[in-house]
Design a protein around this motif. Structure first.
Motif, short mmCIF file in Angstrom:
data_model
loop_
_atom_site.label_atom_id
_atom_site.label_comp_id
_atom_site.label_asym_id
_atom_site.label_seq_id
_atom_site.Cartn_x
_atom_site.Cartn_y
_atom_site.Cartn_z
N LEU A 30 -6.78 2.01 1.46
CA LEU A 30 -6.18 2.29 2.75
C LEU A 30 -7.25 2.42 3.83
N ARG A 69 1.84 6.62 -6.95
CA ARG A 69 0.88 7.67 -7.34
C ARG A 69 1.45 9.07 -7.05
N TYR A 70 2.18 9.18 -5.98
CA TYR A 70 2.79 10.46 -5.62
C TYR A 70 3.77 10.91 -6.71
N MET A 82 1.69 7.36 4.71
CA MET A 82 0.74 7.38 3.60
C MET A 82 -0.24 8.55 3.72
N MET A 136 1.48 11.68 2.51
CA MET A 136 1.59 11.74 1.04
C MET A 136 0.23 12.05 0.41
N TYR A 137 -0.83 11.45 0.93
CA TYR A 137 -2.16 11.71 0.39
C TYR A 137 -2.57 13.17 0.62
N ALA A 166 -5.05 7.69 -7.19
CA ALA A 166 -4.81 8.07 -5.81
C ALA A 166 -6.06 7.86 -4.96
N LEU A 209 -6.50 4.17 -4.21
CA LEU A 209 -5.60 3.72 -3.14
C LEU A 209 -6.02 4.27 -1.79
N LEU A 210 -6.61 5.45 -1.77
CA LEU A 210 -7.11 6.01 -0.52
C LEU A 210 -8.26 5.16 0.02
N THR A 230 1.13 4.01 -2.98
CA THR A 230 0.97 5.43 -2.65
C THR A 230 2.14 6.25 -3.18
N LEU A 266 0.84 -1.20 0.00
CA LEU A 266 0.00 0.00 0.00
C LEU A 266 0.88 1.25 0.00
N GLY A 267 1.96 1.20 0.78
CA GLY A 267 2.89 2.32 0.79
C GLY A 267 3.58 2.49 -0.55
#
Length: 314
Positions: free
Chosen positions: A244, A140-141, A201, A204-205, A237, A240-241, A137, A133-134
């Motif tokens: 998470l 996507r970042y 995470m 970053m989000y 993103a 993935l949010l 993330t 997951l990290g």
């Protein structure tokens, strides 16, 4: 040991105390609250469904060349991590059903070895799931903030190296966790890793969603198609949010359980919370069941490939 209930990592820690302590735990817990009973059949059904779903996700990513990118490689590995939970659940549940029916007679050593293997799979799953997951993330970042350099930064070789490193680290850490499960430091390390990854995470989000639009406007002046690419990256993103958020809801009670074992192992209220462990396990299995649905719902390309696989199977 009660053959009708296995004891994953946290329960091992609790039952490792002397017999008198175990008796007092049991009596206190009975006085405080009743144990939640979840049928073995429910564990088995959800486990089999989640296993089938995640196998389909892995096959779809392997089959469709359009999905051969670092992000989908990480998603494929996340599906494999979910499969570890599903397989451990299915094996454990079938094992318990056979013992309950008197079909299978085993010694304590076999039970203990089986318990260790299942615990290792669960620990490896949580460490690898958080790590992937990290990784997704971070991918996507980079896509949003370093779009022009993305393909030079996140190459296939680097993605493969990251995947190998995560699997090696999760395997080694799960082995250490199970070997030294009696030490509170092991549980604290697992909790710390969980909190660290969540904070990383979340940071970053937060950066992505607050600055992405401003970044997009600057790039749009030079690249006309950037707006569409930015929308696609932001959609990834958001996906993935959601993943998470589901992970936090499903695994949160388990980590709260671990935290209370360290903080208040004999407090009556904590003992009552420990008594709901089967509920926490079913939530963990539900996470493995829900993740593939999120993949398919959010990705049109993956959804299309999954449909093709299902049609071919018929």
């Amino acid at each position: 040991m009660n053959f009708t209930t296995f004891n994953p990592l946290v329960m091992k820690h609790v039952v490792s105390e002397n017999n008198s302590d175990n008796a007092s735990y049991s009596n206190t817990t009975t006085l405080v609250c009743n144990k939640i009973i979840i049928p073995h059949e429910l564990f088995l059904t959800i486990g089999l469904l989640s296993l089938l779903e995640n196998i389909l996700v892995v096959l779809a990513i392997i089959k469709n060349r359009n999905l051969h990118s670092p992000m989908y490689y990480f998603i494929c590995c996340l599906a494999v991590s979910d499969m570890l939970v599903s397989v451990s659940n299915v094996v454990e549940t079938m094992f318990m059903l056979l013992i309950d029916q008197g079909v299978l007679v085993v010694t304590f050593n076999i039970i203990q070895n089986m318990d260790d293997i299942i615990d290792m799979m669960i620990c490896s799953s949580v460490v690898s799931s958080l790590s992937f997951l990290g990784a997704i993330t971070a991918d996507r970042y980079i896509t949003i903030f370093y779009a022009l350099r993305y393909h030079s930064i996140m190459t296939t070789q680097r993605a493969v190296a990251i995947i190998i490193a995560i699997w090696v680290a999760s395997t080694l850490s799960s082995t250490l966790f199970i070997t030294y499960y009696k030490n509170n430091a092991v549980i604290i390390c697992l909790i710390t890793f969980f909190l660290f990854m969540l904070i990383l995470m979340a940071t970053m989000y937060l950066h992505m969603f607050t600055l992405a639009h401003l970044h997009a406007k600057r790039i749009t002046a030079f690249y006309k198609n950037r707006r569409q690419n930015q929308a696609t990256s932001m959609k990834g993103a958001v996906t993935l949010l959601i993943l998470l958020g589901v992970f936090l809801i499903c695994w949160g009670p388990f980590f709260l359980h671990l935290t209370l074992i360290v903080i208040c192992p004999k407090n009556p209220h904590c003992l009552c919370f420990f008594n709901h462990f089967n509920l926490f396990l079913i939530l963990i299995i539900c996470n493995s069941f829900i993740d593939p649905i999120i993949y398919a719902f959010r990705s049109q390309e993956l959804r299309k490939t999954l449909k093709e696989l299902l049609l071919c199977s018929w």
